[in-house]
Design an enzyme around this catalytic site. Structure first.
Site, PDB file in Angstrom:
ATOM      1  N   ARG A 179      12.701   4.012   1.001  1.00  0.00           N
ATOM      2  CA  ARG A 179      12.605   4.472   2.342  1.00  0.00           C
ATOM      3  C   ARG A 179      10.758   3.909   3.611  1.00  0.00           C
ATOM      4  O   ARG A 179      11.050   3.945   5.002  1.00  0.00           O
ATOM      5  CB  ARG A 179      11.469   5.913   2.265  1.00  0.00           C
ATOM      6  CG  ARG A 179      13.257   6.860   1.858  1.00  0.00           C
ATOM      7  CD  ARG A 179      12.620   8.413   1.676  1.00  0.00           C
ATOM      8  NE  ARG A 179      13.378   8.758   3.408  1.00  0.00           N
ATOM      9  CZ  ARG A 179      12.703   9.973   3.598  1.00  0.00           C
ATOM     10  NH1 ARG A 179      12.466  10.710   2.074  1.00  0.00           N
ATOM     11  NH2 ARG A 179      13.368  10.243   4.126  1.00  0.00           N
ATOM     12  N   ARG A 236     -15.223  30.155   9.166  1.00  0.00           N
ATOM     13  CA  ARG A 236     -14.097  29.416   9.376  1.00  0.00           C
ATOM     14  C   ARG A 236     -12.650  30.942   9.705  1.00  0.00           C
ATOM     15  O   ARG A 236     -12.695  31.359   8.880  1.00  0.00           O
ATOM     16  CB  ARG A 236     -13.087  28.365   8.890  1.00  0.00           C
ATOM     17  CG  ARG A 236     -14.621  27.192   9.259  1.00  0.00           C
ATOM     18  CD  ARG A 236     -14.543  26.461  10.178  1.00  0.00           C
ATOM     19  NE  ARG A 236     -13.632  26.312  10.867  1.00  0.00           N
ATOM     20  CZ  ARG A 236     -13.054  24.588  10.537  1.00  0.00           C
ATOM     21  NH1 ARG A 236     -13.737  23.720  10.137  1.00  0.00           N
ATOM     22  NH2 ARG A 236     -11.626  24.236  10.830  1.00  0.00           N
ATOM     23  N   PRO A 272       4.250  11.241  -3.831  1.00  0.00           N
ATOM     24  CA  PRO A 272       3.745  11.196  -5.535  1.00  0.00           C
ATOM     25  C   PRO A 272       2.147  11.915  -4.342  1.00  0.00           C
ATOM     26  O   PRO A 272       1.601  11.782  -3.319  1.00  0.00           O
ATOM     27  CB  PRO A 272       2.572   9.843  -5.036  1.00  0.00           C
ATOM     28  CG  PRO A 272       4.276   8.905  -4.627  1.00  0.00           C
ATOM     29  CD  PRO A 272       4.622   9.777  -3.647  1.00  0.00           C
ATOM     30  N   GLU A 273       1.218  12.878  -5.255  1.00  0.00           N
ATOM     31  CA  GLU A 273       0.508  13.568  -4.797  1.00  0.00           C
ATOM     32  C   GLU A 273      -0.880  12.880  -5.803  1.00  0.00           C
ATOM     33  O   GLU A 273      -0.648  11.986  -6.814  1.00  0.00           O
ATOM     34  CB  GLU A 273       0.059  14.867  -5.079  1.00  0.00           C
ATOM     35  CG  GLU A 273       0.734  15.424  -3.844  1.00  0.00           C
ATOM     36  CD  GLU A 273       0.453  16.806  -3.236  1.00  0.00           C
ATOM     37  OE1 GLU A 273      -0.813  17.367  -3.801  1.00  0.00           O
ATOM     38  OE2 GLU A 273       0.902  18.050  -4.080  1.00  0.00           O
ATOM     39  N   HIS A 328      15.112  -3.458  -1.934  1.00  0.00           N
ATOM     40  CA  HIS A 328      13.662  -2.987  -2.086  1.00  0.00           C
ATOM     41  C   HIS A 328      12.635  -3.072  -2.349  1.00  0.00           C
ATOM     42  O   HIS A 328      11.304  -2.506  -2.657  1.00  0.00           O
ATOM     43  CB  HIS A 328      13.830  -1.603  -2.449  1.00  0.00           C
ATOM     44  CG  HIS A 328      15.007  -0.463  -1.763  1.00  0.00           C
ATOM     45  ND1 HIS A 328      15.289   0.042  -0.333  1.00  0.00           N
ATOM     46  CD2 HIS A 328      16.129   0.178  -2.687  1.00  0.00           C
ATOM     47  CE1 HIS A 328      16.283   0.057  -0.005  1.00  0.00           C
ATOM     48  NE2 HIS A 328      16.667   0.648  -1.156  1.00  0.00           N
TER      49      HIS A 328
END
Ligand SMILES: [Zn+2]
Length: 292
Positions: free
Chosen positions: A128, A171, A2-3, A104
């Protein structure tokens, strides 16, 4: 994984059930997730009231009336299921939808009954177990190692062109590398960095110090736009939770470059095709013609 927009969608799904509510019962079905649960996890939460449900980068933050904040991170496969009197919902149940397996179900929160209405049960599933939970003193949260060096929230007012001017000055690294650095801006992941750079027509690989300052305002705006649109899509699918398989998905249909190698560039008038390059195990999707 998930972002940020997916985590924000999860936050919005959980907020009505958890914010302002007392936890009547908490169960931990194992002593650890990615890390051990903190000492006294269940006792410190049971009977506490959750004041709000906030988000910082990809962390969910639930400050409690007892001075601790419950910090939760979904890792790769973490998700919540809500069983409430009004029905069941899975905020942030992503594209690969599977029926949760009880083995789970690692942490269970039961909220107090209010005005004779049954409370809700919020179950955290994580096959997981890359997710984690911790309890951190609220007044020390900003100094916690997870947050102390974290840059501004990309959707907040503190993030704008000046943030990028400062981060990019002199940079040699590309803007993609710098935008993925949580010290520059918090919670941005690979997908949305690729999308934002394409919208701003900036090459992911150009030395960041060589990008003209006047292009950084549009880049900051593109970052905010891709995230806000994804949150909006997540929010609209949230309404359909009652529909049994209203999967939230990764909003793939909205992506312009991510996972679209070889397809025509969506920039109007551009004849390029989306290319993919792998660096440090991560794919960068971009248009070699209109991203300069
Ligand atoms: Zn193009």
């Amino acid at each position: 994984m998930p972002e940020l927009p997916e985590v924000e969608t999860v936050r919005r799904g959980l907020e009505p059930v958890l914010a302002g509510v007392r936890l009547a019962c908490v169960r931990a079905n194992r002593p650890d997730l990615r890390f051990p649960l903190p000492d006294g996890f269940v006792q410190r939460l049971t009977g506490a009231r959750i004041l709000r449900l906030d988000r910082r980068a990809k962390y969910l933050l639930a400050p409690l009336d007892r001075g601790d904040t419950l910090v939760m991170h979904l890792g790769m496969t973490g998700r919540f299921e809500i069983a409430a009197p009004e029905g069941s919902a899975r905020p942030g149940d992503f594209a690969r939808q599977v029926t949760p397996d009880d083995k789970h179900a690692h942490v269970v929160f039961e909220t107090e009954a209010i005005n004779g209405e049954d409370g809700a049960t919020v179950t955290y599933y994580d096959p997981r177990r890359f997710g984690f939970m911790d309890l951190v003193a609220t007044d020390r949260l900003d100094r916690h190692p997870w947050f102390a060096t974290m840059g501004p929230e990309p959707l907040g007012e503190a993030f704008d062109a000046r943030t990028l001017v400062k981060a990019f000055a002199g940079r040699k690294q590309g803007p993609k590398t710098l935008l993925l650095d949580q010290k520059t801006v918090a919670g941005l992941g690979n997908i949305y960095v690729c999308e934002a750079l394409h919208r701003a027509h900036i090459s992911p690989f150009k030395p960041a110090g060589l990008i003209a300052g006047k292009r950084l305002g549009p880049l900051a705006a593109a970052i905010k736009a891709v995230l806000a649109e994804a949150v909006e899509v997540g929010g609209s699918s949230l309404k359909d939770f009652a529909a049994a398989d209203g999967a939230l998905g990764y909003f793939q249909h909205r992506f312009r470059v991510y996972d679209r190698e070889g397809q025509p560039c969506p920039t109007p008038g551009c004849k390029g095709a989306i290319a993919r390059e792998v660096q440090a195990g991560r794919s960068t999707f971009f248009c070699p013609v209109c991203q300069l």
